[in-house]
Design an enzyme around this catalytic site. Structure first.
Site, PDB file in Angstrom:
ATOM      1  CB  ILE A 109      15.119 -53.194  44.158  1.00  0.00           C
ATOM      2  CG1 ILE A 109      15.319 -54.185  43.103  1.00  0.00           C
ATOM      3  CG2 ILE A 109      14.100 -52.422  44.239  1.00  0.00           C
ATOM      4  CD1 ILE A 109      14.327 -55.006  42.993  1.00  0.00           C
TER       5      ILE A 109
ATOM      6  CD  GLU B  71       6.871 -48.579  35.912  1.00  0.00           C
ATOM      7  OE1 GLU B  71       6.794 -49.372  34.861  1.00  0.00           O
ATOM      8  OE2 GLU B  71       5.934 -47.637  35.985  1.00  0.00           O
TER       9      GLU B  71
ATOM     10  CG  HIS C  45      18.498 -50.597  32.371  1.00  0.00           C
ATOM     11  ND1 HIS C  45      18.563 -51.623  33.245  1.00  0.00           N
ATOM     12  CD2 HIS C  45      18.064 -51.327  31.197  1.00  0.00           C
ATOM     13  CE1 HIS C  45      18.178 -52.684  33.093  1.00  0.00           C
ATOM     14  NE2 HIS C  45      17.514 -52.596  31.864  1.00  0.00           N
TER      15      HIS C  45
HETATM   16  C1  GAR Z   1      26.609 -51.541  33.318  1.00  0.00           C
HETATM   17  O1  GAR Z   1      26.577 -52.228  32.200  1.00  0.00           O
HETATM   18  C2  GAR Z   1      25.403 -50.910  33.691  1.00  0.00           C
HETATM   19  O2  GAR Z   1      24.520 -50.493  32.764  1.00  0.00           O
HETATM   20  C3  GAR Z   1      24.685 -51.885  34.287  1.00  0.00           C
HETATM   21  O3  GAR Z   1      25.675 -52.761  35.241  1.00  0.00           O
HETATM   22  C4  GAR Z   1      27.017 -52.673  34.541  1.00  0.00           C
HETATM   23  C5  GAR Z   1      27.760 -52.037  35.455  1.00  0.00           C
HETATM   24  O4  GAR Z   1      29.108 -51.810  35.240  1.00  0.00           O
HETATM   25  N1  GAR Z   1      23.720 -51.481  35.341  1.00  0.00           N
HETATM   26  C6  GAR Z   1      22.569 -52.105  35.682  1.00  0.00           C
HETATM   27  O5  GAR Z   1      22.430 -53.450  35.292  1.00  0.00           O
HETATM   28  C7  GAR Z   1      21.390 -51.439  36.647  1.00  0.00           C
HETATM   29  N2  GAR Z   1      20.431 -52.274  36.325  1.00  0.00           N
HETATM   30  P1  GAR Z   1      30.294 -51.071  35.876  1.00  0.00           P
HETATM   31  O6  GAR Z   1      30.405 -51.597  37.100  1.00  0.00           O
HETATM   32  O7  GAR Z   1      31.504 -51.296  35.199  1.00  0.00           O
HETATM   33  O8  GAR Z   1      30.028 -49.531  35.555  1.00  0.00           O
END
Ligand code: GAR
Length: 207
Positions: A88, A139, A105
Protein backbone atom coordinates in the site's frame (compact mmCIF):
# COMPACT_ATOMS: atom_id res chain seq x y z
CA UNK A 1 9.67 8.76 -25.52
CA UNK A 2 8.49 9.17 -21.99
CA UNK A 3 10.58 7.94 -19.10
CA UNK A 4 8.93 5.30 -16.91
CA UNK A 5 9.78 3.28 -13.84
CA UNK A 6 8.02 0.03 -13.02
CA UNK A 7 7.36 -0.98 -9.41
CA UNK A 8 6.81 -4.66 -8.67
CA UNK A 9 6.95 -7.18 -5.86
CA UNK A 10 7.14 -10.63 -7.41
CA UNK A 11 6.91 -12.70 -10.57
CA UNK A 12 7.00 -9.75 -13.00
CA UNK A 13 5.01 -11.18 -15.90
CA UNK A 14 3.36 -7.81 -16.48
CA UNK A 15 6.76 -6.12 -16.50
CA UNK A 16 7.86 -8.68 -19.09
CA UNK A 17 4.78 -7.99 -21.23
CA UNK A 18 5.47 -4.26 -21.08
CA UNK A 19 9.14 -4.67 -21.99
CA UNK A 20 8.27 -6.91 -24.94
CA UNK A 21 5.55 -4.64 -26.30
CA UNK A 22 7.72 -2.15 -28.17
CA UNK A 23 6.13 0.90 -26.55
CA UNK A 24 7.12 4.53 -27.04
CA UNK A 25 8.47 4.39 -23.50
CA UNK A 26 11.98 4.43 -22.10
CA UNK A 27 12.03 2.08 -19.12
CA UNK A 28 14.61 3.67 -16.86
CA UNK A 29 14.33 1.39 -13.83
CA UNK A 30 12.45 -1.47 -12.25
CA UNK A 31 12.14 -1.21 -8.49
CA UNK A 32 11.04 -3.96 -6.13
CA UNK A 33 10.25 -3.77 -2.44
CA UNK A 34 11.27 -7.44 -2.26
CA UNK A 35 14.95 -8.10 -3.00
CA UNK A 36 14.17 -11.63 -4.23
CA UNK A 37 11.48 -10.57 -6.73
CA UNK A 38 11.93 -12.83 -9.76
CA UNK A 39 10.60 -10.07 -12.01
CA UNK A 40 13.74 -7.98 -11.57
CA UNK A 41 15.50 -10.47 -13.86
CA UNK A 42 13.42 -9.31 -16.83
CA UNK A 43 14.80 -5.81 -16.33
CA UNK A 44 18.39 -7.02 -15.85
CA UNK A 45 18.16 -9.08 -19.04
CA UNK A 46 17.51 -5.84 -20.92
CA UNK A 47 20.13 -3.80 -19.10
CA UNK A 48 17.49 -1.79 -17.30
CA UNK A 49 18.59 -0.87 -13.77
CA UNK A 50 16.92 -3.28 -11.34
CA UNK A 51 16.73 -1.73 -7.91
CA UNK A 52 15.66 -3.50 -4.75
CA UNK A 53 14.55 -1.51 -1.76
CA UNK A 54 13.73 -3.89 1.05
CA UNK A 55 10.74 -2.40 2.86
CA UNK A 56 11.57 -4.44 5.98
CA UNK A 57 14.66 -2.32 6.57
CA UNK A 58 12.69 0.95 6.90
CA UNK A 59 11.15 2.11 10.19
CA UNK A 60 7.81 3.14 8.68
CA UNK A 61 5.71 3.13 5.54
CA UNK A 62 6.39 6.87 5.21
CA UNK A 63 10.16 6.38 5.39
CA UNK A 64 10.01 3.64 2.79
CA UNK A 65 7.91 5.69 0.40
CA UNK A 66 10.33 8.61 0.80
CA UNK A 67 13.17 6.31 -0.26
CA UNK A 68 11.06 5.18 -3.19
CA UNK A 69 10.42 8.80 -4.19
CA UNK A 70 14.16 9.48 -4.07
CA UNK A 71 14.86 6.61 -6.47
CA UNK A 72 12.08 7.72 -8.81
CA UNK A 73 13.31 11.31 -8.82
CA UNK A 74 16.92 10.22 -9.33
CA UNK A 75 15.83 8.25 -12.37
CA UNK A 76 13.83 11.23 -13.64
CA UNK A 77 10.63 9.28 -14.23
CA UNK A 78 7.58 10.90 -15.78
CA UNK A 79 5.38 7.82 -15.41
CA UNK A 80 5.17 5.30 -12.57
CA UNK A 81 3.77 1.91 -13.50
CA UNK A 82 2.63 -0.50 -10.78
CA UNK A 83 2.97 -4.07 -12.06
CA UNK A 84 2.15 -6.47 -9.27
CA UNK A 85 3.33 -4.00 -6.65
CA UNK A 86 1.84 -5.50 -3.50
CA UNK A 87 2.40 -2.73 -0.99
CA UNK A 88 0.00 0.00 0.00
CA UNK A 89 1.36 3.40 -1.00
CA UNK A 90 1.10 6.39 1.32
CA UNK A 91 -1.25 9.23 0.51
CA UNK A 92 1.77 11.52 0.10
CA UNK A 93 3.24 9.24 -2.56
CA UNK A 94 -0.03 8.86 -4.45
CA UNK A 95 -0.80 12.57 -4.38
CA UNK A 96 2.68 13.45 -5.59
CA UNK A 97 2.31 11.28 -8.69
CA UNK A 98 -1.43 11.48 -9.26
CA UNK A 99 -2.24 11.51 -12.97
CA UNK A 100 1.00 9.69 -13.83
CA UNK A 101 0.69 6.69 -11.53
CA UNK A 102 -1.01 3.68 -13.16
CA UNK A 103 -1.93 0.27 -11.74
CA UNK A 104 -3.25 -3.05 -12.99
CA UNK A 105 -5.66 -4.94 -10.75
CA UNK A 106 -6.94 -8.49 -11.29
CA UNK A 107 -10.69 -7.80 -11.14
CA UNK A 108 -13.33 -5.74 -12.85
CA UNK A 109 -13.16 -2.76 -10.48
CA UNK A 110 -14.99 -1.52 -8.52
CA UNK A 111 -15.77 -5.19 -7.81
CA UNK A 112 -13.24 -7.08 -5.70
CA UNK A 113 -10.63 -4.55 -4.58
CA UNK A 114 -7.83 -5.86 -2.37
CA UNK A 115 -6.20 -9.29 -2.33
CA UNK A 116 -7.36 -12.75 -3.42
CA UNK A 117 -9.66 -11.38 -6.10
CA UNK A 118 -10.04 -14.67 -7.95
CA UNK A 119 -11.10 -16.53 -4.81
CA UNK A 120 -13.57 -13.73 -4.07
CA UNK A 121 -15.01 -13.85 -7.59
CA UNK A 122 -15.53 -17.63 -7.33
CA UNK A 123 -17.08 -17.30 -3.87
CA UNK A 124 -19.58 -14.74 -5.20
CA UNK A 125 -20.39 -16.95 -8.17
CA UNK A 126 -19.90 -14.14 -10.69
CA UNK A 127 -20.03 -15.34 -14.28
CA UNK A 128 -17.72 -12.68 -15.68
CA UNK A 129 -14.39 -11.65 -14.17
CA UNK A 130 -11.40 -9.76 -15.50
CA UNK A 131 -8.83 -7.04 -14.96
CA UNK A 132 -8.60 -3.28 -14.86
CA UNK A 133 -5.92 -0.72 -15.65
CA UNK A 134 -6.56 2.52 -13.79
CA UNK A 135 -5.01 5.73 -12.56
CA UNK A 136 -4.24 5.44 -8.85
CA UNK A 137 -5.93 7.58 -6.21
CA UNK A 138 -5.37 7.43 -2.44
CA UNK A 139 -8.33 5.04 -2.11
CA UNK A 140 -7.14 1.41 -2.47
CA UNK A 141 -7.73 -0.13 -5.92
CA UNK A 142 -9.71 2.86 -7.05
CA UNK A 143 -9.33 5.57 -9.65
CA UNK A 144 -10.20 6.55 -13.22
CA UNK A 145 -10.45 3.40 -15.34
CA UNK A 146 -8.38 3.31 -18.54
CA UNK A 147 -9.27 -0.14 -19.89
CA UNK A 148 -10.87 -3.37 -18.70
CA UNK A 149 -10.85 -6.90 -20.07
CA UNK A 150 -13.50 -9.47 -19.21
CA UNK A 151 -13.25 -13.27 -19.24
CA UNK A 152 -15.87 -15.91 -18.52
CA UNK A 153 -15.89 -17.78 -15.22
CA UNK A 154 -16.25 -21.47 -16.13
CA UNK A 155 -18.01 -24.11 -14.04
CA UNK A 156 -14.89 -25.99 -13.01
CA UNK A 157 -12.66 -23.00 -12.43
CA UNK A 158 -10.27 -22.86 -9.51
CA UNK A 159 -8.65 -19.63 -8.40
CA UNK A 160 -5.56 -20.74 -10.37
CA UNK A 161 -7.32 -21.47 -13.66
CA UNK A 162 -9.28 -18.24 -13.41
CA UNK A 163 -6.15 -16.24 -12.54
CA UNK A 164 -4.30 -17.57 -15.56
CA UNK A 165 -7.22 -16.75 -17.89
CA UNK A 166 -7.24 -13.20 -16.49
CA UNK A 167 -3.45 -12.89 -16.69
CA UNK A 168 -3.47 -13.49 -20.45
CA UNK A 169 -5.70 -10.43 -20.75
CA UNK A 170 -3.58 -8.38 -18.34
CA UNK A 171 -0.64 -8.85 -20.67
CA UNK A 172 -2.70 -7.46 -23.56
CA UNK A 173 -4.40 -4.48 -21.94
CA UNK A 174 -1.52 -3.14 -19.84
CA UNK A 175 0.79 -2.40 -22.79
CA UNK A 176 -2.13 -0.83 -24.65
CA UNK A 177 -3.01 1.45 -21.74
CA UNK A 178 0.63 2.52 -21.33
CA UNK A 179 0.88 3.18 -25.07
CA UNK A 180 -2.19 5.42 -24.87
CA UNK A 181 -0.68 7.29 -21.92
CA UNK A 182 2.68 7.69 -23.63
CA UNK A 183 1.00 9.08 -26.74
CA UNK A 184 -0.88 11.62 -24.64
CA UNK A 185 -4.23 10.19 -25.68
CA UNK A 186 -5.86 9.75 -22.26
CA UNK A 187 -8.27 12.47 -21.24
CA UNK A 188 -9.75 12.43 -17.72
CA UNK A 189 -12.96 14.33 -17.21
CA UNK A 190 -15.08 14.06 -14.04
CA UNK A 191 -13.11 10.96 -13.02
CA UNK A 192 -13.80 9.19 -16.33
CA UNK A 193 -11.07 8.36 -18.84
CA UNK A 194 -11.62 8.69 -22.56
CA UNK A 195 -9.10 7.74 -25.21
CA UNK A 196 -8.56 9.98 -28.22
CA UNK A 197 -8.67 8.00 -31.48
CA UNK A 198 -8.61 4.53 -29.89
CA UNK A 199 -7.52 1.73 -32.22
CA UNK A 200 -9.60 -0.55 -30.07
CA UNK A 201 -12.25 -0.27 -27.41
CA UNK A 202 -11.63 0.42 -23.73
CA UNK A 203 -13.62 -2.73 -23.03
CA UNK A 204 -12.11 -6.00 -24.16
CA UNK A 205 -14.33 -9.10 -24.12
CA UNK A 206 -12.47 -12.40 -24.36
CA UNK A 207 -15.09 -15.03 -24.91
C1 GAR B 1 -1.10 -9.57 -11.44
O1 GAR B 1 -2.19 -10.44 -11.57
C2 GAR B 1 -1.56 -8.18 -11.05
O2 GAR B 1 -2.79 -7.81 -11.64
C3 GAR B 1 -1.72 -8.33 -9.56
O3 GAR B 1 -0.62 -9.10 -9.17
C4 GAR B 1 -0.24 -9.95 -10.24
C5 GAR B 1 1.23 -9.73 -10.50
O4 GAR B 1 1.71 -10.63 -11.45
N1 GAR B 1 -1.74 -7.06 -8.91
C6 GAR B 1 -2.40 -6.82 -7.79
O5 GAR B 1 -3.05 -7.67 -7.20
C7 GAR B 1 -2.29 -5.40 -7.28
N2 GAR B 1 -3.25 -5.17 -6.24
P1 GAR B 1 3.08 -10.36 -12.19
O6 GAR B 1 4.11 -10.09 -11.09
O7 GAR B 1 3.38 -11.63 -12.92
O8 GAR B 1 2.91 -9.17 -13.10
Amino acid sequence: MIRAVVLLSGRGSNLKALLEADLPVQFIAAISNRPDAAGLEFARARNIPAISLDHKTYPSREAFDQALIQEIEKAGAELIILAGYMRILTKAFVERYQGRLINIHPSLLPAFPGLRTHEAALAEGVKIHGCTVHFVTPELDHGPIIIQAAVPVLPNDTAETLASRVLVEEHKIYPLAIKWFAEGRLVISDGVVNVMNPERSQSVLSY
